[in-house]
Scaffold this active site. Structure first.
Site, mmCIF file in Angstrom:
data_model
loop_
_atom_site.group_PDB
_atom_site.id
_atom_site.type_symbol
_atom_site.label_atom_id
_atom_site.label_comp_id
_atom_site.label_asym_id
_atom_site.label_seq_id
_atom_site.Cartn_x
_atom_site.Cartn_y
_atom_site.Cartn_z
ATOM 1 C CG ASN A 349 -2.181 0.838 0.978
ATOM 2 O OD1 ASN A 349 -2.380 1.399 -0.103
ATOM 3 N ND2 ASN A 349 -3.027 0.932 1.988
ATOM 4 C CG HIS A 385 -8.270 0.801 7.274
ATOM 5 N ND1 HIS A 385 -7.093 1.485 7.472
ATOM 6 C CD2 HIS A 385 -8.057 0.011 6.192
ATOM 7 C CE1 HIS A 385 -6.204 1.126 6.566
ATOM 8 N NE2 HIS A 385 -6.767 0.230 5.778
#
Length: 525
Positions: A349, A385
Site C-alpha cells: 500500500n 479504515h
C-alpha cells in the site's frame, strides 16, 4: 440484471463482482485514452478535452458501482472545492483546510456508521475512503500553495497552449527519483477549475481502490507535461499493463484457492480449537497470508489501467529504458521476501503510506516526538479504515511490533553486522547470512500475519476467541521482547582514544554496505 445473473452463476457476491467489473472496465477506457489523447492536440482546449473524457468515464464507472450512492462522492468533491474557494476568497486557506479535513473525515465516518455490518463492506464507502484522502490532500496542497504566491514561480514550458511544469527527462533522472505520486512540489498556488477537480476525484484508473496521487500529477497527465517529447511517447506501457493484469489475476486466483483451505472463519470453529497448537499456528499463518494476497492482487490489477493511461510513467532507468511503475501500490518481490516489518511499510500500500507520511505524520511535528507522531498517524489510518475494533487492535499491534523490531535490531547489530561484511566470503559466513535472513523473514511474516487476524475478523466477539485459541502467543512474544530490551543493560562501547584509530574508524564509517538487515542500513566499521 446482467450482474445479478453473473453473480448467481459464479457464486461471487454481487458487490464484489461489481468491484471487479469496475476495475476491469478501466482497462478499455484507459486504452482509448492512450490512443486518442496521449498525443499532442493542436487546440488550446486539449487539457479540457482530456479532462472531460476522464470526468465522463469516471462518473460512468462510479454510477455502475454505486448507483444512486454516487451522490456521496459528488457532494464531498464539490463541497471541498467550494470550501477551498471561499477560504481563498477570505484570505484564510488554513481555515479552509481545517474545515475540509473535518468535513471529509466526518462524512466518511458517518458513512461507516450508517452502512457498517459485521463483515467487510463492499459498498459506496469503499471508493469514498479513497476520495476522502484525495480531497484532504487536495485542500492541504491548496493551503501550502499560498506560500508560492509570495515568491516568484519557476519558468514553465508550454504544451497544448498551456503553461505546465518542466517535463521528466533522462538527464534530470540521474539523481535519485522522488515518488511521482507525491513529488516535492505538489502545492497548488491557485485553485484548479471545478471540472478538473472532479476529473481528479474520478480518475478511472484509481478512484475505486487507489492508488493515491496528487492533483499535481493529474494535471501533468492532462497537459502532457509528464513527457519530454509529446510526439514520441515512451514504449512499453502495453506490455507492463498486460503484466500487471496477469500478475493481479494470478494473485486473486491463488487467494481464492488459499482461502478455500485456510479461511479466516475457520479460526472460530470447534474443529480449529481441537487441533494441536502447532497446527493452529500454521493455519493462522496461512489465513493471514492469503488475506494479504487479496490486496496484492486487486491493487496490481488496478495498476494496469493506470499504466495504460500513461500516468504511471516514471522516467528512465540507468540503461535509458522507460519505466512504468510510478504508481505501483505494492512491490511484490520486496513484500514477499522482506526481512523486516520496516521494509513492508515501503512495499505494501505504498502510495497510501506515503500520503500518510506527508499529510499526517509530518504535520504532527508539533508534538515534538516521532513515536507520538507515529501513533497519531496509525490512529488516523485505523479510523480511516472504519469503526470496527479489529482495525485499532491491528494498528496498535503494528506499532508495538515495529518498535520492538527496531530495538532488537539495534541491540543485535554488533553480532549480526559481521555477517554482512563484504570481506567475509567464507562458506560458513554465507550459510549463517542466509539462515539469518530466513529467520528474519519468518519472524516478520509471523508478526504480520498474526496482526492481520484482527484486521479481517473486525469484531471483538471474533477477534478475542481467535487469539484465545493460540493463547495470545504473538502478543506475549512481542511484549516480552520489548520488556526485555527495556530492562536488560546495554553493552558499553569503548571510546577510541588513539587519534589514528579514530581517524581510521571515521573513514571506514563512510563506506556503506548496500545490504540491508531488518530494514537497517549496515555500515562497515
Amino acid at each position: 440484471m446482467v450482474v445479478t445473473m453473473l453473480s448467481d452463476a459464479t457464486g461471487v457476491p454481487e458487490p464484489v463482482l461489481r468491484l471487479l467489473l469496475s476495475i476491469l472496465t478501466a482497462y478499455p477506457v484507459a486504452l482509448f485514452y492512450h490512443i486518442a489523447f496521449l498525443r499532442p492536440m493542436k487546440t488550446k482546449w486539449a487539457p479540457f478535452i482530456r479532462n472531460l473524457y476522464v470526468v465522463v468515464t469516471g462518473l460512468s464507472i462510479s454510477y455502475f458501482f454505486n448507483g444512486s450512492d454516487i451522490k456521496h462522492s459528488l457532494i464531498t468533491t464539490i463541497v471541498t472545492w467550494f470550501i477551498c474557494y471561499f477560504g481563498d476568497l477570505i484570505g484564510n486557506r488554513e481555515l479552509a483546510c481545517a474545515v475540509s479535513f473535518i468535513f471529509n473525515f466526518s462524512y466518511l465516518l458517518v458513512g461507516y456508521y450508517v452502512t457498517s455490518t459485521d463483515e467487510y463492506d463492499v459498498d459506496w464507502t469503499m471508493p469514498h475512503c479513497v476520495l476522502c484522502l484525495r480531497m484532504i490532500g487536495f485542500s492541504m496542497d491548496f493551503m501550502d500553495g499560498a506560500k508560492f504566491l509570495k515568491s516568484s514561480a519557476p519558468e514553465k514550458k508550454t504544451i497544448d497552449n498551456k503553461k505546465i511544469d518542466p517535463p521528466v527527462t533522462q538527464a534530470n533522472l540521474k539523481a535519485p527519483k522522488q515518488p511521482i505520486s507525491f513529488e516535492k512540489n505538489v502545492q497548488l498556488p491557485t485553485l484548479p477549475p471545478l471540472i478538473e477537480t472532479i476529473g481528479y476525484a474520478y480518475f478511472f484508473g484509481s478512484f475505486m481502490i487507489g492508488p493515491q496521487f496528487s492533483f499535481h500529477l493529474y494535471r501533468k497527465l492532462i497537459t502532457m507535461s509528464l513527457y519530454a517529447d509529446v510526439n514520441n511517447i515512451p514504449a512499453g506501457s502495453y506490455k507492463c499493463a498486460l503484466k500487471s493484469f496477469f500478475i493481479g489475476a494470478l494473485y486473486l486466483g491463488i487467494q481464492q484457492i488459499g482461502v478455500a483451505y485456510f479461511p479466516m472463519s475457520y479460526l472460530l470453529t470447534k474443529e480449529y480449537n481441537a487441533e494441536p497448537l502447532f497446527v493452529r499456528l500454521v493455519s493462522m499463518w496461512f489465513a493471514g497470508k492469503f488475506a494479504f494476497t487479496k490486496y496484492l492482487g486487486i491493487w496490481t490489477l488496478a495498476e494496469g489501467s493506470c499504466i495504460l493511461s500513461g500516468i504511471s510513467f516514471n522516467g528512465y532507468d540507468d540503461n535509458g529504458n522507460p519505466e512504468w511503475n510510478g504508481l505501483a501500490n505494492v512491490d511484490m518481490m520486496k513484500f514477499e521476501f522482506s526481512t523486516s516489518l520496516n521494509q513492508i511499510v515501503g512495499a505494501f500500500n505504498t502510495n497510501t503510506n506515503l500520503w500518510t507520511k506527508i499529510y499526517i505524520f509530518k504535520r504532527l511535528i508539533f508534538l515534538g516526538n516521532k513515536n507520538l507522531s507515529s501513533i497519531g498517524a496509525l490512529l488516523f489510518l485505523a479510523l480511516w479504515h472504519g469503526l470496527h475494533p479489529g482495525y485499532y487492535f491491528c494498528f496498535f499491534l503494528e506499532f508495538v511490533d515495529i518498535e520492538t523490531e527496531k530495538r532488537c535490531v539495534k541491540r543485535l547489530e554488533p553480532y549480526t553486522k559481521q555477517l554482512y561484511d563484504p570481506m567475509n566470503k567464507s562458506n560458513s559466513i554465507m550459510i549463517l547470512r542466509r539462515l539469518h535472513k530466513v529467520a528474519c523473514w519468518f519472524g516478520q511474516t509471523c508478526g504480520l500475519h498474526y496482526a492481520m487476524v484482527s484486521f479481517e475478523l473486525l469484531k471483538w466477539n471474533r477477534v478475542i476467541p481467535a487469539y484465545n485459541s493460540v493463547y495470545w502467543i504473538g502478543h506475549i512474544v512481542v511484549f516480552s521482547l520489548l520488556l526485555a530490551d527495556i530492562i536488560l543493560p546495554r553493552k558499553r562501547v569503548k571510546k577510541i582514544e588513539d587519534k589514528n584509530n579514530t581517524k581510521l574508524a571515521l573513514n571506514e564509517k563512510t563506506k556503506v554496505i548496500s545490504d540491508y538487515v531488518n530494514g537497517t542500513k549496515i555500515k562497515e566499521q
